[in-house]
Design a protein around this motif. Sequence first.
Motif, short mmCIF file in Angstrom:
data_model
loop_
_atom_site.label_atom_id
_atom_site.label_comp_id
_atom_site.label_asym_id
_atom_site.label_seq_id
_atom_site.Cartn_x
_atom_site.Cartn_y
_atom_site.Cartn_z
N THR A 1 6.23 -0.55 -1.51
CA THR A 1 6.53 0.85 -1.74
C THR A 1 8.02 1.05 -1.50
O THR A 1 8.59 0.44 -0.60
CB THR A 1 5.73 1.75 -0.77
N LYS B 1 -3.72 -3.60 2.33
CA LYS B 1 -5.00 -3.00 2.71
C LYS B 1 -5.98 -4.15 2.94
O LYS B 1 -6.23 -4.95 2.04
CB LYS B 1 -5.52 -2.06 1.64
N TYR C 1 -5.12 -0.50 7.01
CA TYR C 1 -3.85 -0.86 6.39
C TYR C 1 -3.05 -1.66 7.41
O TYR C 1 -3.20 -1.49 8.62
CB TYR C 1 -3.05 0.37 5.98
N TYR D 1 4.64 8.78 3.84
CA TYR D 1 3.82 8.45 2.66
C TYR D 1 2.62 7.60 3.07
O TYR D 1 1.48 7.88 2.70
CB TYR D 1 4.71 7.71 1.66
N LEU D 2 2.90 6.57 3.86
CA LEU D 2 1.83 5.66 4.26
C LEU D 2 0.80 6.35 5.16
O LEU D 2 -0.41 6.18 4.97
CB LEU D 2 2.43 4.45 4.99
N ASP E 1 0.11 9.47 5.33
CA ASP E 1 -0.66 10.44 4.54
C ASP E 1 -1.81 9.76 3.81
O ASP E 1 -2.95 10.26 3.78
CB ASP E 1 0.25 11.14 3.52
N ILE E 2 -1.50 8.62 3.20
CA ILE E 2 -2.54 7.88 2.47
C ILE E 2 -3.62 7.41 3.42
O ILE E 2 -4.83 7.51 3.14
CB ILE E 2 -1.92 6.68 1.73
N GLU F 1 -5.76 10.30 4.46
CA GLU F 1 -6.65 10.72 3.37
C GLU F 1 -7.86 9.80 3.26
O GLU F 1 -8.96 10.22 2.94
CB GLU F 1 -5.89 10.71 2.04
N ASN F 2 -7.62 8.52 3.53
CA ASN F 2 -8.70 7.53 3.41
C ASN F 2 -9.41 7.27 4.73
O ASN F 2 -10.32 6.44 4.79
CB ASN F 2 -8.14 6.23 2.85
N THR G 1 5.18 3.58 -5.44
CA THR G 1 4.83 2.17 -5.45
C THR G 1 5.83 1.42 -6.33
O THR G 1 6.20 1.89 -7.40
CB THR G 1 3.42 1.95 -6.00
#
Lengths: 179, 137
Positions: A12, A30, A73, A116-117, A119-120, A123-124, B75
């Motif tokens: 990223t 992941k 992650y 960013y990381l 947040d992802i 969310e997951n 990405t």
Amino acid sequence: MAGDEGVGMSWTVAQEEESGDIASVMRTEKIEDALATPYEPVTSVAYGGPEQVAFFDAITKVHRQTMGSRSHYCVYSCSTSSWRITNQFANSIGLHIMATHPAQQGRGAARALLQYLTDIADENGLPIYLEATPEAVPVYRKFGWLETGATEPFPVGAAVNPAPMVVTMMLREPRARDQ
Amino acid sequence: MFTILSNFSRPSVNAALHCGHRDSDSSVMIRCPYKEARISNDRDSRVILSFIPPASYPVVQKNAMPSKSRFVVRTATYADALGIAKVQNASFVHNTPRLRPLSVEDPEGFEQYQVCVLLSPKLFSLQLRLNETRNID
């Protein structure tokens, strides 16, 4: 191929809007199940000797023990002083797994990547595991990482790095979106 | 500028200084930032490298207050390989003298540097290709 380093990784980047320059980069993976593949001792590294082999073997084991079969992650983050030898690419290394261009330091590029990381991950509903250099520990704390209690001395040699450097394993649990 | 004394052979040093890496499977060029380096030999025939970090890598003082910029996080794609390599190598140049001073007493440090320059582009290429194959966003 869950659990195999190097297979599920992705990069990223934080790109400066005005110039278009890439300011900071981050490599993450992941991992569905760190125990999906049998433990294989690290027996050789692309550089160094027995101390380096022992270090990479130790952090591999700590990772497996800490995360087990829990989906998560992973940020290979031992920035400037650690090289991660991957099982998949025995002759390759990952360096500066999270790195910011010196001219861009202090401008928020790395912070943008971490936001960013996280947040992802939130969310997951997934935790994020990483190995941090001493100077990176406070940064990760700000984003919610906590020390797992595991550390490993990095074998750089007294002549090279007079101050002993210890890599700290950290884990960030997912947060509810409204937290 | 920093100087490295190494027991490595001249061919391997020349390889480390190679300023262009072309992946045989693509047209992406990844450059080493060390365009200025001097190679010489000492009395023991060991190779001496004198690197001059590019002037385009200004050091940000810790007490400076750089202006905040706006960043787009995304990405990476294969086309970003060069940009990623630049950031990694520049960061290495910047941080190594502080954390792991490469010096005449540290040939191992040079080896690590050499490995990073020579091998990491291959890793970038492969991983970025995987990114695109999987269409990760």
